[in-house]
Structure formats: C-alpha cells, structure tokens
Design a protein around this motif. Sequence first.
Motif, short mmCIF file in Angstrom:
data_model
loop_
_atom_site.label_atom_id
_atom_site.label_comp_id
_atom_site.label_asym_id
_atom_site.label_seq_id
_atom_site.Cartn_x
_atom_site.Cartn_y
_atom_site.Cartn_z
N LEU A 199 43.82 -5.34 -19.22
CA LEU A 199 45.24 -5.20 -18.91
C LEU A 199 45.42 -6.00 -17.87
O LEU A 199 45.05 -6.06 -16.86
CB LEU A 199 45.55 -3.90 -18.90
CG LEU A 199 47.00 -3.27 -18.76
CD1 LEU A 199 47.40 -3.39 -20.07
CD2 LEU A 199 47.28 -2.22 -18.03
N VAL A 206 52.53 0.35 -21.17
CA VAL A 206 51.54 0.76 -20.36
C VAL A 206 51.46 2.31 -20.49
O VAL A 206 50.52 2.88 -20.58
CB VAL A 206 51.97 0.33 -18.92
CG1 VAL A 206 51.41 1.26 -18.08
CG2 VAL A 206 51.70 -0.99 -18.62
N VAL A 258 47.00 -3.87 -26.19
CA VAL A 258 46.58 -4.41 -24.68
C VAL A 258 47.26 -5.93 -24.82
O VAL A 258 47.87 -6.42 -23.84
CB VAL A 258 45.15 -4.30 -24.40
CG1 VAL A 258 45.06 -5.19 -23.24
CG2 VAL A 258 44.74 -2.79 -24.19
N HIS A 301 50.81 -6.10 -24.88
CA HIS A 301 51.46 -5.62 -23.27
C HIS A 301 51.32 -6.95 -22.29
O HIS A 301 52.17 -7.20 -21.83
CB HIS A 301 50.57 -4.67 -22.62
CG HIS A 301 50.89 -4.57 -21.39
ND1 HIS A 301 49.91 -5.33 -20.34
CD2 HIS A 301 51.91 -4.07 -20.48
CE1 HIS A 301 50.44 -4.92 -18.99
NE2 HIS A 301 51.50 -4.22 -19.04
N ASN A 302 50.18 -7.61 -22.44
CA ASN A 302 49.72 -8.81 -21.67
C ASN A 302 50.96 -9.87 -22.03
O ASN A 302 51.23 -10.55 -21.01
CB ASN A 302 48.56 -9.20 -21.89
CG ASN A 302 47.50 -8.22 -21.27
OD1 ASN A 302 47.87 -7.18 -20.51
ND2 ASN A 302 46.10 -8.31 -21.69
#
Length: 451
Positions: free
Chosen positions: A133, A355, A394, A397-398
């Motif tokens: 993450l 998150v 993940v 999100h990144n």
Amino acid sequence: MPDPGLSPARSSLPEAAARFGAYVLADAAARARDVQAATGGPAPVPAAPAASTPLAPPAPLAPPAAPASPAPLPVDVTVPGAGTSGADLGRLLRGPSGLGTASLRLVPRAEPPVPVDPTVTPTPTPGIPIPGLYFHPVPEPDPVRVEEVSRRIKAWALDEVDLYPDDWEEQFDGFSVGRYMVACHPDAPTVDHLMLATRLMVAENAVDDCYCEDHGGSPVGLGERLLLAHTALDPLHTTQEYQPPWAESLRSDAPRRAYRSAMEYFLREAGASQADRFRHDMARLHMGYLAEAAWAQQDRVPEVWEYLAMRQFNNFRPCPTITDTVGGYELPADLHAQPAMQRVIALASNATTIVNDLYSYTKELASPGRHLNLPVVIAERESRSDREAYLKAVEVHNELMRDFETEAAALAAACPVPTALRFLRGVAAWVDGNHYWHQTNTYRYSLPDFW
C-alpha cells in the motif's frame, strides 16, 4: 471579417488567486480606515487573547431568529505539551512526502538524522500496514492532546447528547477517535478546534451505525431517516405552526441529537461559506448511503465502476474538506470551487475511503449479511479470487493516491495563495492521518492472510 476562432483555453486559477489577493488587501485597508475614523487615531494592534473557559453546551433549539454574527471560538485552555514546537513547525512547513508533493512544501524537505540511543527500546507503532500500500508514515500524535480530546468527546457523547447506551462504551472507546482526529489535524491551533472535527466525526458514525449499519440500521426507509437527520445540519425554514414538531424531531433520537449539537459547535467557528460547503458534502454522503442501500434492497453487486462512483459520495470527504475550519483559517469559496481544487479533494477522499475498504475487509466479512467493499466487488464482477481482488484494490488505491499528489502539486504551482497551499497541506495531512488510524486501530481492524 475573418473568424477570430476560439479564445485560447486557460486556467482560471491565477485569476482567482489575483482576485483573492486584491480582496484581502482592499479589506485590510477598509478595516484600517474604519478604525481610524471611529477612534480618530491609527488602527490599534489587537491584544493577545486571554485563556478562556471551555465551550458551554449548545442552547436548547429555538425557533429561527434574525441572523447574528457568530461569536468567535474561545482560545483554548492551555494544554501542556500541545503547543507547536520548532520540530512540529518544521514538519508542518515540510508538508507531505512522496511522489508529486515537492511543491506542497514551503521549505525543501531535508530529513535530519535521528540519533539512536542503544539503551532505549522504542515503542513500536501498533498494527501492520498493508503490504504494497502506498502511504506516508506520520509521527505519533501528541498524547496530551489525544487524552484531552478523548476525555471531552466522551463527556459530550454521554452528558450532552446521550449518544449511546452503556453497553456500547467499549466500542466507543475502541474507536479511538481522539487519536484519529489529532493525527489528521496536526495544524489545529487548539483542542477546541480539534473538537469541531471530533464531534462531527462521531455524529456521522452514529448516523451510519444506527441508520445504515451495525446498530439497527436498514436500507428500508433510509431515505426518510437521512432527510430528517440532514435538517439538523441544514435547518428547516417553515411556518410557526410546524416549526415546533420539527424542532422536537431533532431531539427524538441519538443521531439527530448528535448532528444538531455538533453542527451548532461547528457554526461558532466556521464562516458562512465553510458551513455551506460542509452541508453540501454531507448531502453527498447521504446520497451515497442511499445508493448502497438500493443495491442491498435489490440484492445486487454493482459493477466496479459503479461502486467507485458510489464511493465518491459515500466517503470521508466531509472530514478533510473542513481542514481549514479546524486549522482556524478559511479557504476562500472562489478557490474551493475551482475544478482543480475539487478534483484534488475528490481524489484524496476516494483514496482514504479505499483505505477503509482494505483495512475493514476482514471485519466486514465476519459481520452478518453481505457488506460491499472494493475487494468484494472486484472479486464478484471480475471473477477473481479473494486474494487477487484484494491486491487489485490495493493497486486502485495506489493509483488514486499518486493522482491526488500529482494534481495537488500542479495546483499548488498554479495557485500559490497561502491559504490554498495550507489547505492542500491540510488535506494531505488528513490523508496520512487517516491511514495511520486505520493501521494502528487493532481493536477494530486486522489484515487478511494474503501474503
């Protein structure tokens, strides 16, 4: 006469920044002239404010009266260790770290070497960050402030709004909202300012739990409950005959009492445009709740893009968007409304919400019924294993995080107005503090065994 064609496209940010700078200078000059005219002398230098007593509870709800200028929030009582030290100031000036954030800092980032004392065993940060993450670590929040915010919020919840029964106390304590808010708002000048965000956070979670989720929530009839609760934030303007039953409805259950009280405290500090901005973002949040409730009633898993659209509304946006109020300043409405600023806020809010999806994954799987989160939706709609879907989430999100930092850096370069730069740093600090709280809240969250 030849066609001149379209005018070259240009950003309105420099124009907005120039207008704001001119406004500030003109306003300051006008205030000085007013003071000089009233006193016959030069404008006085304001004296340092004295320490005040804590905020009184909000007054009982009364019929709407003629608008009056809100009283300024009293200066916080002195909290030992809560002042801004040289190291803290340096950290705030440096701003966030990571790809695309260099222009968010007022001074070049230079991490000083940390001396190591071999005789001292450092206290490890609880919790394990999600492998892979993209996030930025934050310093441990000031324990004195954490303790004071935790004490005050529990007193407010129990004594002022009667928010929860005794058997919910462990869950309330386990939420660790004091540590959460202190980590997310490192530039809050006082504990009173931190409490503005803390009450609203607790009230929002009460609505989510009691109307939508774990403590009696249901998708059935949710729209009516949310609409009536929203009138605690955006008051009803009606006739004298029907005002009393509406006022009584705000006292009828815990979420509405919490919304009403938290909003009254917030209005003591927020400017008119800040309050309207918050109401707008809460309406966004409530609309997102309704979309998720519709899928629950239909027993339908949305497409991934549909889920992400819902999460742009049902997300943390009301929290980082008040970072200027909590910081004791105001981002002008004209700058807040710029499309580039709106994109930065949206990307930050979307990333922080994913998150939550990732850290709460195992908690939601263990709860009754089917809880939608990004890994669950990806697994269903893209026919992936649970592990593959989680790792794909993940990556989502990144990408959102890096887009947020790149766009924020570009905006800071295009609009170097001090309040805009401080607001961007505040949003970045909220993003980092939000991850810190999720990682370290081992009472609520644990990671799946995917590595």
